[in-house]
Design a protein around this motif. Structure first.
Motif, PDB file in Angstrom:
ATOM      1  N   PHE A  27      10.733  10.209  -9.134  1.00 52.82           N
ATOM      2  CA  PHE A  27      10.579   9.283 -10.273  1.00 52.82           C
ATOM      3  C   PHE A  27      12.255   9.524 -10.968  1.00 52.82           C
ATOM      4  N   ASP A  28      12.763  10.868 -11.057  1.00 56.51           N
ATOM      5  CA  ASP A  28      13.971  11.306 -11.684  1.00 56.51           C
ATOM      6  C   ASP A  28      14.789  10.939 -10.750  1.00 56.51           C
ATOM      7  N   GLY A  29      14.867   9.787  -9.605  1.00 53.23           N
ATOM      8  CA  GLY A  29      15.351   9.263  -9.172  1.00 53.23           C
ATOM      9  C   GLY A  29      16.867  10.491  -7.713  1.00 53.23           C
ATOM     10  N   LYS A  30      16.353  11.604  -8.388  1.00 59.47           N
ATOM     11  CA  LYS A  30      16.187  12.842  -6.909  1.00 59.47           C
ATOM     12  C   LYS A  30      16.525  12.877  -5.281  1.00 59.47           C
ATOM     13  N   VAL A  31      15.365  12.104  -5.231  1.00 61.02           N
ATOM     14  CA  VAL A  31      15.498  11.800  -3.896  1.00 61.02           C
ATOM     15  C   VAL A  31      14.830  11.243  -3.144  1.00 61.02           C
ATOM     16  N   GLU A  32      15.126  11.056  -1.636  1.00 64.71           N
ATOM     17  CA  GLU A  32      14.583   9.294  -1.438  1.00 64.71           C
ATOM     18  C   GLU A  32      13.395   9.989  -0.616  1.00 64.71           C
ATOM     19  N   VAL A  33      12.846   9.101  -0.117  1.00 65.99           N
ATOM     20  CA  VAL A  33      10.914   9.188   0.743  1.00 65.99           C
ATOM     21  C   VAL A  33      11.735   9.173   2.455  1.00 65.99           C
ATOM     22  N   LEU A  34      11.265  10.513   2.914  1.00 70.54           N
ATOM     23  CA  LEU A  34      11.811   9.679   4.703  1.00 70.54           C
ATOM     24  C   LEU A  34       9.962   9.578   5.276  1.00 70.54           C
ATOM     25  N   GLU A  35       9.479  10.836   4.556  1.00 72.23           N
ATOM     26  CA  GLU A  35       8.321  10.890   5.547  1.00 72.23           C
ATOM     27  C   GLU A  35       6.905  10.838   4.907  1.00 72.23           C
ATOM     28  N   GLU A  36       5.843  10.423   5.146  1.00 68.81           N
ATOM     29  CA  GLU A  36       4.660  10.247   4.407  1.00 68.81           C
ATOM     30  C   GLU A  36       3.475  10.565   4.698  1.00 68.81           C
ATOM     31  N   TYR A  37       2.814  10.949   4.261  1.00 72.95           N
ATOM     32  CA  TYR A  37       1.491  12.046   3.975  1.00 72.95           C
ATOM     33  C   TYR A  37       0.424  10.362   4.493  1.00 72.95           C
ATOM     34  N   ASP A  38      -0.506  10.850   5.218  1.00 76.20           N
ATOM     35  CA  ASP A  38      -1.775   9.122   4.998  1.00 76.20           C
ATOM     36  C   ASP A  38      -2.203   9.278   3.717  1.00 76.20           C
ATOM     37  N   GLU A  39      -2.354  10.461   2.949  1.00 74.58           N
ATOM     38  CA  GLU A  39      -2.791   9.851   1.637  1.00 74.58           C
ATOM     39  C   GLU A  39      -2.447   9.399  -0.003  1.00 74.58           C
ATOM     40  N   ALA A  40      -3.244   8.124  -0.428  1.00 74.58           N
ATOM     41  CA  ALA A  40      -2.455   7.541  -0.693  1.00 74.58           C
ATOM     42  C   ALA A  40      -2.546   8.476  -2.623  1.00 74.58           C
ATOM     43  N   ILE A  41      -1.341   8.390  -3.100  1.00 75.57           N
ATOM     44  CA  ILE A  41      -1.645   9.191  -5.155  1.00 75.57           C
ATOM     45  C   ILE A  41      -2.348   8.191  -5.334  1.00 75.57           C
ATOM     46  N   TRP A  42      -1.821   7.230  -5.437  1.00 76.46           N
ATOM     47  CA  TRP A  42      -2.436   5.795  -6.410  1.00 76.46           C
ATOM     48  C   TRP A  42      -2.072   4.288  -5.368  1.00 76.46           C
ATOM     49  N   LYS A  43      -3.103   3.191  -6.243  1.00 74.80           N
ATOM     50  CA  LYS A  43      -2.412   1.975  -5.171  1.00 74.80           C
ATOM     51  C   LYS A  43      -2.776   0.881  -6.010  1.00 74.80           C
ATOM     52  N   SER A  44      -2.335  -0.377  -6.108  1.00 72.12           N
ATOM     53  CA  SER A  44      -2.642  -1.009  -7.143  1.00 72.12           C
ATOM     54  C   SER A  44      -2.523  -2.031  -6.488  1.00 72.12           C
ATOM     55  N   ALA A  45      -3.382  -3.504  -6.561  1.00 74.19           N
ATOM     56  CA  ALA A  45      -3.089  -4.660  -5.857  1.00 74.19           C
ATOM     57  C   ALA A  45      -2.472  -4.740  -4.696  1.00 74.19           C
ATOM     58  N   THR A  46      -1.598  -4.375  -4.679  1.00 77.47           N
ATOM     59  CA  THR A  46       0.001  -4.972  -3.488  1.00 77.47           C
ATOM     60  C   THR A  46       0.364  -3.649  -3.522  1.00 77.47           C
ATOM     61  N   VAL A  47       0.445  -2.292  -4.090  1.00 83.67           N
ATOM     62  CA  VAL A  47       0.856  -1.266  -3.624  1.00 83.67           C
ATOM     63  C   VAL A  47       0.249   0.253  -3.585  1.00 83.67           C
ATOM     64  N   VAL A  48       0.986   0.693  -2.608  1.00 87.55           N
ATOM     65  CA  VAL A  48       0.549   1.921  -2.454  1.00 87.55           C
ATOM     66  C   VAL A  48       1.493   2.796  -2.084  1.00 87.55           C
ATOM     67  N   MET A  49       1.077   3.958  -3.053  1.00 86.52           N
ATOM     68  CA  MET A  49       1.811   4.866  -2.759  1.00 86.52           C
ATOM     69  C   MET A  49       1.522   6.313  -2.405  1.00 86.52           C
ATOM     70  N   ARG A  50       1.374   6.676  -1.723  1.00 87.45           N
ATOM     71  CA  ARG A  50       1.552   7.741  -0.638  1.00 87.45           C
ATOM     72  C   ARG A  50       2.405   9.246  -0.580  1.00 87.45           C
ATOM     73  N   MET A  51       1.372  10.104  -1.102  1.00 81.55           N
ATOM     74  CA  MET A  51       1.596  11.283  -0.683  1.00 81.55           C
ATOM     75  C   MET A  51       2.891  12.133   0.574  1.00 81.55           C
ATOM     76  N   PRO A  52       4.323  12.435  -0.954  1.00 81.57           N
ATOM     77  CA  PRO A  52       5.270  12.637   0.009  1.00 81.57           C
ATOM     78  C   PRO A  52       5.642  13.737   0.516  1.00 81.57           C
ATOM     79  N   ALA A  53       6.110  13.373   2.506  1.00 81.43           N
ATOM     80  CA  ALA A  53       5.703  14.635   3.035  1.00 81.43           C
ATOM     81  C   ALA A  53       7.332  15.310   3.238  1.00 81.43           C
ATOM     82  N   VAL A  54       8.263  13.997   3.694  1.00 77.58           N
ATOM     83  CA  VAL A  54       9.601  15.604   3.373  1.00 77.58           C
ATOM     84  C   VAL A  54      10.919  14.203   2.852  1.00 77.58           C
TER      85      VAL A  54
END
Ligand SMILES: [Zn+2]
Length: 175
Positions: free
Chosen positions: A26-53
């Motif tokens: 959220f601070d704009g310091k990193v980009e996500v390359l891999e995610e875990y399956d676990e969702a952190i939160w979801k809206s009707a259209t967006v799922v944010m998953r836990m970052p793995a890498v």
């Protein structure tokens, strides 16, 4: 859950708690390359998953030591077999002890080169001279690779999502 942080050059940098990785995102310091399956939160259209890498978008400051790893040996040797000179994909190269371990050759920058599998087999348990083979360059410890020292914790398992980012970065056992 932990997140593997790579530096700008895709080298493992450190391991952080996933919440810290989300803050960095959220601070704009990193980009996500891999995610875990676990969702952190979801809206009707967006799922944010836990970052793995994740990968840092800016360069890490500070002094860097050059890690003795397969990828760095390959980079030093320009991805070429040091006996026949062929440039090959990483997976077709292996590392070769110039003076074989059985003859006391250490696992160090100065005694390790990249070799293709056929050359490595041909050389077998011999020195280049004994095998009638010539090294293209004298192996030295490089001074300027864009890497950073990193050790994988031996205890604890490595998440599968990290695997492809780690294999070539694993520090070689040096003597
Ligand atoms: Zn070769």
């Amino acid at each position: 859950m932990r997140t593997l942080v790579l530096d700008q050059g895709y080298q493992p940098h450190r391991v952080v708690d996933w919440r810290r990785a989300v803050t960095m995102l959220f601070d704009g310091k990193v980009e996500v390359l891999e995610e875990y399956d676990e969702a952190i939160w979801k809206s009707a259209t967006v799922v944010m998953r836990m970052p793995a890498v994740v990968r840092l978008l800016r360069r890490v400051r500070g002094k860097r030591s050059i890690k003795f790893s397969r990828i760095n040996v390959a980079m030093r040797d320009d991805f070429a077999c040091q006996y026949c000179g062929r440039r090959l994909p990483l997976k077709q190269l292996t590392y070769d002890h110039v003076v074989p371990r059985s003859k006391g050759g250490p696992t160090r920058w100065e005694n390790i080169v990249m070799a293709c599998y056929p050359c490595n087999e041909r050389k077998a348990d011999r020195t280049p001279r004994e095998a009638g083979m010539t090294l293209r360059t004298k192996p030295v410890k490089p001074t300027g690779l864009p890497v950073i020292a990193f050790r994988i914790e031996r205890s604890g398992s490595i998440p599968e999502a990290w695997a492809s980012w780690l294999y070539w970065n694993v520090e070689l056992e040096s003597d």
